[in-house]
Design a protein around this motif. Structure first.
Motif, PDB file in Angstrom:
ATOM      1  N   SER A  73       0.829  -1.206   0.000  1.00 44.96           N
ATOM      2  CA  SER A  73       0.000   0.000   0.000  1.00 44.96           C
ATOM      3  C   SER A  73       0.861   1.253   0.000  1.00 44.96           C
ATOM      4  O   SER A  73       0.592   2.219  -0.724  1.00 44.96           O
ATOM      5  CB  SER A  73      -0.929   0.005   1.214  1.00 44.96           C
TER       6      SER A  73
ATOM      7  N   ARG B   5       2.490   1.669  -3.515  1.00 45.65           N
ATOM      8  CA  ARG B   5       1.595   2.018  -4.610  1.00 45.65           C
ATOM      9  C   ARG B   5       0.980   3.410  -4.433  1.00 45.65           C
ATOM     10  O   ARG B   5       0.839   4.159  -5.391  1.00 45.65           O
ATOM     11  CB  ARG B   5       0.477   0.977  -4.734  1.00 45.65           C
TER      12      ARG B   5
ATOM     13  N   GLU C 114      -6.897  -0.663  -4.240  1.00 50.03           N
ATOM     14  CA  GLU C 114      -5.842  -0.529  -3.233  1.00 50.03           C
ATOM     15  C   GLU C 114      -6.433  -0.322  -1.842  1.00 50.03           C
ATOM     16  O   GLU C 114      -5.955  -0.883  -0.853  1.00 50.03           O
ATOM     17  CB  GLU C 114      -4.912   0.641  -3.585  1.00 50.03           C
TER      18      GLU C 114
END
Length: 289
Positions: free
Chosen positions: A55, A58, A180
Protein backbone atom coordinates in the motif's frame (compact mmCIF):
# COMPACT_ATOMS: atom_id res chain seq x y z
CA UNK A 1 -4.48 -6.13 -25.05
CA UNK A 2 -1.83 -8.23 -26.76
CA UNK A 3 -1.90 -11.99 -26.91
CA UNK A 4 1.48 -11.97 -25.17
CA UNK A 5 -0.09 -10.28 -22.14
CA UNK A 6 -2.84 -12.85 -22.07
CA UNK A 7 -0.37 -15.73 -22.28
CA UNK A 8 1.71 -14.24 -19.50
CA UNK A 9 -1.44 -13.73 -17.46
CA UNK A 10 -2.44 -17.36 -17.91
CA UNK A 11 1.01 -18.57 -16.88
CA UNK A 12 0.94 -16.31 -13.84
CA UNK A 13 -2.53 -17.56 -12.89
CA UNK A 14 -1.35 -21.17 -13.12
CA UNK A 15 1.69 -20.38 -10.96
CA UNK A 16 -0.52 -18.50 -8.49
CA UNK A 17 -2.90 -21.44 -8.15
CA UNK A 18 0.04 -23.78 -7.53
CA UNK A 19 1.33 -21.49 -4.77
CA UNK A 20 -2.12 -21.28 -3.21
CA UNK A 21 -2.34 -25.10 -3.28
CA UNK A 22 0.99 -25.35 -1.45
CA UNK A 23 -0.36 -22.79 1.03
CA UNK A 24 -3.41 -24.98 1.58
CA UNK A 25 -1.23 -28.03 2.19
CA UNK A 26 0.86 -26.15 4.74
CA UNK A 27 -2.32 -24.87 6.42
CA UNK A 28 -3.67 -28.40 6.64
CA UNK A 29 -0.49 -29.69 8.28
CA UNK A 30 -0.07 -26.83 10.77
CA UNK A 31 -3.76 -26.71 11.74
CA UNK A 32 -3.58 -30.44 12.37
CA UNK A 33 -0.77 -29.86 14.87
CA UNK A 34 -1.83 -26.53 16.42
CA UNK A 35 -4.94 -24.46 17.01
CA UNK A 36 -6.50 -23.18 13.79
CA UNK A 37 -6.97 -19.67 15.17
CA UNK A 38 -3.32 -19.36 16.12
CA UNK A 39 -2.13 -20.59 12.72
CA UNK A 40 -4.38 -18.15 10.86
CA UNK A 41 -3.41 -15.31 13.21
CA UNK A 42 0.34 -15.69 12.55
CA UNK A 43 -0.35 -15.93 8.83
CA UNK A 44 -2.35 -12.69 9.03
CA UNK A 45 0.46 -10.86 10.82
CA UNK A 46 2.73 -11.54 7.88
CA UNK A 47 -0.05 -10.69 5.44
CA UNK A 48 -0.75 -7.37 7.20
CA UNK A 49 2.93 -6.43 6.93
CA UNK A 50 2.79 -7.29 3.24
CA UNK A 51 -0.35 -5.18 2.76
CA UNK A 52 1.25 -2.18 4.48
CA UNK A 53 4.35 -2.49 2.31
CA UNK A 54 2.42 -2.79 -0.95
CA UNK A 55 0.00 0.00 0.00
CA UNK A 56 2.80 2.41 0.88
CA UNK A 57 4.63 1.62 -2.36
CA UNK A 58 1.60 2.02 -4.61
CA UNK A 59 -0.15 4.98 -2.99
CA UNK A 60 2.84 6.69 -1.40
CA UNK A 61 0.92 7.17 1.85
CA UNK A 62 -0.80 4.71 4.18
CA UNK A 63 -3.27 7.40 5.27
CA UNK A 64 -4.20 8.05 1.65
CA UNK A 65 -4.84 4.44 0.74
CA UNK A 66 -6.78 3.83 3.98
CA UNK A 67 -9.22 6.66 3.27
CA UNK A 68 -12.73 5.38 2.61
CA UNK A 69 -16.32 6.62 2.72
CA UNK A 70 -17.55 3.20 3.83
CA UNK A 71 -15.33 2.10 6.76
CA UNK A 72 -17.94 -0.22 8.29
CA UNK A 73 -18.37 -2.13 5.04
CA UNK A 74 -14.62 -2.35 4.48
CA UNK A 75 -13.95 -3.52 8.03
CA UNK A 76 -16.73 -6.09 7.80
CA UNK A 77 -15.20 -7.42 4.57
CA UNK A 78 -11.85 -7.88 6.27
CA UNK A 79 -13.34 -9.67 9.27
CA UNK A 80 -15.47 -11.84 6.97
CA UNK A 81 -12.45 -13.04 5.00
CA UNK A 82 -10.54 -13.86 8.20
CA UNK A 83 -13.53 -15.90 9.38
CA UNK A 84 -13.75 -17.67 6.02
CA UNK A 85 -10.07 -18.63 6.15
CA UNK A 86 -10.50 -20.08 9.65
CA UNK A 87 -13.51 -22.10 8.54
CA UNK A 88 -11.76 -23.35 5.40
CA UNK A 89 -8.59 -24.38 7.25
CA UNK A 90 -10.75 -26.24 9.75
CA UNK A 91 -12.42 -28.02 6.83
CA UNK A 92 -8.99 -29.08 5.54
CA UNK A 93 -8.21 -30.82 8.82
CA UNK A 94 -11.64 -32.41 9.30
CA UNK A 95 -12.65 -33.28 5.74
CA UNK A 96 -9.37 -33.26 3.84
CA UNK A 97 -7.93 -31.04 1.14
CA UNK A 98 -9.54 -32.64 -1.89
CA UNK A 99 -13.17 -32.77 -0.81
CA UNK A 100 -13.01 -29.37 0.91
CA UNK A 101 -11.70 -27.70 -2.23
CA UNK A 102 -14.10 -29.64 -4.48
CA UNK A 103 -16.98 -28.07 -2.55
CA UNK A 104 -15.34 -24.66 -2.18
CA UNK A 105 -14.88 -24.12 -5.94
CA UNK A 106 -18.64 -23.70 -6.18
CA UNK A 107 -18.35 -20.18 -4.74
CA UNK A 108 -18.40 -18.42 -8.17
CA UNK A 109 -21.80 -20.00 -8.79
CA UNK A 110 -23.03 -18.69 -5.43
CA UNK A 111 -21.73 -15.25 -6.42
CA UNK A 112 -23.63 -15.46 -9.70
CA UNK A 113 -26.82 -16.55 -7.93
CA UNK A 114 -26.65 -13.76 -5.34
CA UNK A 115 -25.43 -10.98 -7.64
CA UNK A 116 -29.04 -10.18 -8.52
CA UNK A 117 -30.51 -9.57 -5.06
CA UNK A 118 -27.31 -8.04 -3.59
CA UNK A 119 -25.83 -6.07 -6.51
CA UNK A 120 -28.89 -5.66 -8.70
CA UNK A 121 -27.24 -7.46 -11.63
CA UNK A 122 -29.31 -9.34 -14.19
CA UNK A 123 -28.94 -13.12 -14.17
CA UNK A 124 -30.30 -14.67 -17.35
CA UNK A 125 -31.85 -18.06 -17.97
CA UNK A 126 -28.62 -19.66 -19.22
CA UNK A 127 -26.67 -18.56 -16.19
CA UNK A 128 -29.40 -19.85 -13.88
CA UNK A 129 -29.22 -23.18 -15.72
CA UNK A 130 -25.44 -23.27 -15.22
CA UNK A 131 -25.88 -22.44 -11.53
CA UNK A 132 -28.35 -25.32 -11.23
CA UNK A 133 -25.94 -27.75 -12.89
CA UNK A 134 -23.17 -26.59 -10.58
CA UNK A 135 -25.23 -27.19 -7.48
CA UNK A 136 -26.14 -30.65 -8.75
CA UNK A 137 -22.39 -31.23 -8.89
CA UNK A 138 -22.04 -30.10 -5.29
CA UNK A 139 -24.80 -32.49 -4.21
CA UNK A 140 -23.01 -35.33 -6.00
CA UNK A 141 -19.85 -34.47 -4.08
CA UNK A 142 -21.70 -34.32 -0.75
CA UNK A 143 -23.90 -37.42 -1.30
CA UNK A 144 -26.37 -36.29 1.40
CA UNK A 145 -28.50 -39.42 1.00
CA UNK A 146 -25.57 -41.84 1.05
CA UNK A 147 -23.91 -43.58 3.94
CA UNK A 148 -20.58 -41.87 3.28
CA UNK A 149 -21.86 -38.32 3.80
CA UNK A 150 -19.79 -36.44 6.36
CA UNK A 151 -21.33 -33.56 8.32
CA UNK A 152 -17.88 -31.96 8.09
CA UNK A 153 -18.73 -31.26 4.44
CA UNK A 154 -21.08 -28.56 5.70
CA UNK A 155 -18.02 -26.69 6.99
CA UNK A 156 -16.67 -26.48 3.43
CA UNK A 157 -20.10 -25.34 2.23
CA UNK A 158 -20.05 -22.60 4.89
CA UNK A 159 -16.60 -21.49 3.71
CA UNK A 160 -17.86 -21.23 0.12
CA UNK A 161 -20.86 -19.17 1.25
CA UNK A 162 -18.66 -16.84 3.31
CA UNK A 163 -16.20 -16.31 0.47
CA UNK A 164 -19.02 -15.69 -2.01
CA UNK A 165 -20.43 -13.02 0.31
CA UNK A 166 -16.97 -11.51 0.70
CA UNK A 167 -16.61 -11.40 -3.10
CA UNK A 168 -19.97 -9.71 -3.53
CA UNK A 169 -19.21 -7.12 -0.85
CA UNK A 170 -15.85 -6.46 -2.49
CA UNK A 171 -17.59 -5.73 -5.78
CA UNK A 172 -20.07 -3.51 -3.94
CA UNK A 173 -17.24 -1.64 -2.17
CA UNK A 174 -15.51 -1.08 -5.53
CA UNK A 175 -18.29 1.32 -6.49
CA UNK A 176 -16.82 3.93 -4.15
CA UNK A 177 -13.30 2.75 -3.23
CA UNK A 178 -10.21 1.80 -5.22
CA UNK A 179 -8.82 -1.73 -5.29
CA UNK A 180 -5.84 -0.53 -3.23
CA UNK A 181 -8.14 0.74 -0.48
CA UNK A 182 -10.11 -2.51 -0.35
CA UNK A 183 -6.86 -4.52 -0.30
CA UNK A 184 -5.58 -2.44 2.63
CA UNK A 185 -8.74 -2.91 4.68
CA UNK A 186 -8.82 -6.63 3.87
CA UNK A 187 -5.42 -7.21 5.43
CA UNK A 188 -5.52 -4.80 8.35
CA UNK A 189 -9.11 -5.39 9.55
CA UNK A 190 -8.63 -9.14 9.23
CA UNK A 191 -5.35 -9.06 11.17
CA UNK A 192 -6.87 -7.03 14.00
CA UNK A 193 -9.96 -9.25 14.24
CA UNK A 194 -8.13 -12.58 14.23
CA UNK A 195 -5.51 -11.28 16.70
CA UNK A 196 -8.18 -10.31 19.23
CA UNK A 197 -9.37 -13.93 19.23
CA UNK A 198 -6.36 -15.98 18.24
CA UNK A 199 -3.97 -14.61 20.86
CA UNK A 200 -5.92 -16.49 23.54
CA UNK A 201 -5.17 -19.79 21.80
CA UNK A 202 -1.39 -19.38 21.61
CA UNK A 203 0.61 -22.56 22.15
CA UNK A 204 4.31 -23.40 21.82
CA UNK A 205 5.44 -24.41 18.36
CA UNK A 206 8.28 -26.79 17.56
CA UNK A 207 11.30 -25.12 15.88
CA UNK A 208 10.82 -27.23 12.75
CA UNK A 209 7.21 -26.13 12.44
CA UNK A 210 8.23 -22.47 12.54
CA UNK A 211 9.93 -23.15 9.20
CA UNK A 212 6.67 -24.53 7.84
CA UNK A 213 4.88 -21.48 9.25
CA UNK A 214 7.35 -19.22 7.46
CA UNK A 215 6.59 -21.14 4.28
CA UNK A 216 2.87 -20.60 4.86
CA UNK A 217 3.35 -16.86 5.31
CA UNK A 218 5.56 -16.57 2.21
CA UNK A 219 3.19 -18.56 -0.01
CA UNK A 220 0.22 -16.53 1.21
CA UNK A 221 1.85 -13.16 0.50
CA UNK A 222 3.48 -14.20 -2.78
CA UNK A 223 0.26 -15.79 -4.01
CA UNK A 224 -1.70 -12.59 -3.43
CA UNK A 225 1.04 -10.52 -5.04
CA UNK A 226 1.09 -12.72 -8.15
CA UNK A 227 -2.70 -12.60 -8.34
CA UNK A 228 -2.54 -8.80 -8.39
CA UNK A 229 0.08 -8.91 -11.14
CA UNK A 230 -2.03 -11.39 -13.12
CA UNK A 231 -5.02 -9.07 -13.20
CA UNK A 232 -2.76 -6.15 -14.11
CA UNK A 233 -1.47 -7.72 -17.33
CA UNK A 234 -4.48 -9.78 -18.48
CA UNK A 235 -8.27 -9.52 -18.51
CA UNK A 236 -9.90 -11.34 -15.62
CA UNK A 237 -12.32 -13.15 -17.94
CA UNK A 238 -9.39 -14.58 -19.92
CA UNK A 239 -7.45 -15.99 -16.97
CA UNK A 240 -10.21 -16.83 -14.47
CA UNK A 241 -11.02 -20.30 -15.90
CA UNK A 242 -7.45 -21.35 -15.07
CA UNK A 243 -8.17 -20.67 -11.40
CA UNK A 244 -9.87 -24.08 -11.33
CA UNK A 245 -6.40 -25.64 -11.57
CA UNK A 246 -6.26 -24.85 -7.86
CA UNK A 247 -8.35 -27.98 -7.31
CA UNK A 248 -6.04 -30.08 -9.50
CA UNK A 249 -2.93 -28.99 -7.60
CA UNK A 250 -4.67 -29.49 -4.25
CA UNK A 251 -5.75 -32.98 -5.31
CA UNK A 252 -2.15 -33.92 -6.16
CA UNK A 253 -0.94 -32.66 -2.76
CA UNK A 254 -3.79 -34.42 -0.97
CA UNK A 255 -3.07 -37.71 -2.71
CA UNK A 256 0.74 -37.68 -2.50
CA UNK A 257 1.37 -35.93 0.82
CA UNK A 258 -1.67 -36.67 2.97
CA UNK A 259 -2.73 -40.03 1.47
CA UNK A 260 -6.27 -38.83 0.83
CA UNK A 261 -8.71 -40.73 -1.37
CA UNK A 262 -10.13 -39.42 -4.63
CA UNK A 263 -13.68 -40.78 -4.76
CA UNK A 264 -15.45 -41.05 -8.10
CA UNK A 265 -18.40 -38.94 -6.94
CA UNK A 266 -15.97 -36.11 -6.11
CA UNK A 267 -14.45 -36.30 -9.60
CA UNK A 268 -17.86 -36.25 -11.31
CA UNK A 269 -19.30 -33.55 -9.06
CA UNK A 270 -16.23 -31.32 -9.34
CA UNK A 271 -16.30 -31.74 -13.11
CA UNK A 272 -19.89 -30.46 -13.22
CA UNK A 273 -19.04 -27.52 -10.93
CA UNK A 274 -16.04 -26.53 -13.05
CA UNK A 275 -17.96 -26.83 -16.31
CA UNK A 276 -20.81 -24.74 -14.92
CA UNK A 277 -18.37 -22.15 -13.58
CA UNK A 278 -16.55 -21.78 -16.89
CA UNK A 279 -19.86 -21.50 -18.75
CA UNK A 280 -20.98 -18.78 -16.33
CA UNK A 281 -17.74 -16.87 -16.94
CA UNK A 282 -18.20 -17.23 -20.70
CA UNK A 283 -21.76 -15.88 -20.55
CA UNK A 284 -20.63 -12.96 -18.38
CA UNK A 285 -17.85 -12.17 -20.86
CA UNK A 286 -20.29 -12.23 -23.79
CA UNK A 287 -22.68 -9.95 -21.91
CA UNK A 288 -19.96 -7.32 -21.44
CA UNK A 289 -18.43 -7.70 -24.90
Amino acid sequence: MSSTDTKRGILLMILTMFIFAVQDGLSRYLAGEYNVLMVVMIRYWFFAAFVLTVSAKRAGSIALVARTRQPVLQAFRGVLLALEICVMVAAFTLLGLIESMAVFISYPLIVAALSGPILGEKVGLYRWAAIGVGFVGVMIILQPSGGVFSPYALIAVTAALLFALYTLLTRYAARKDTAETSFFWTGIAGAVAISLVGIWFWEPMAPRDWLWMLGLCITGASGHYLLIKTYEIAEASAVQPFAYLHLVFVAVIGLLVFNEDLRINVVIGAGLVIAAGIFTLWRARRATA
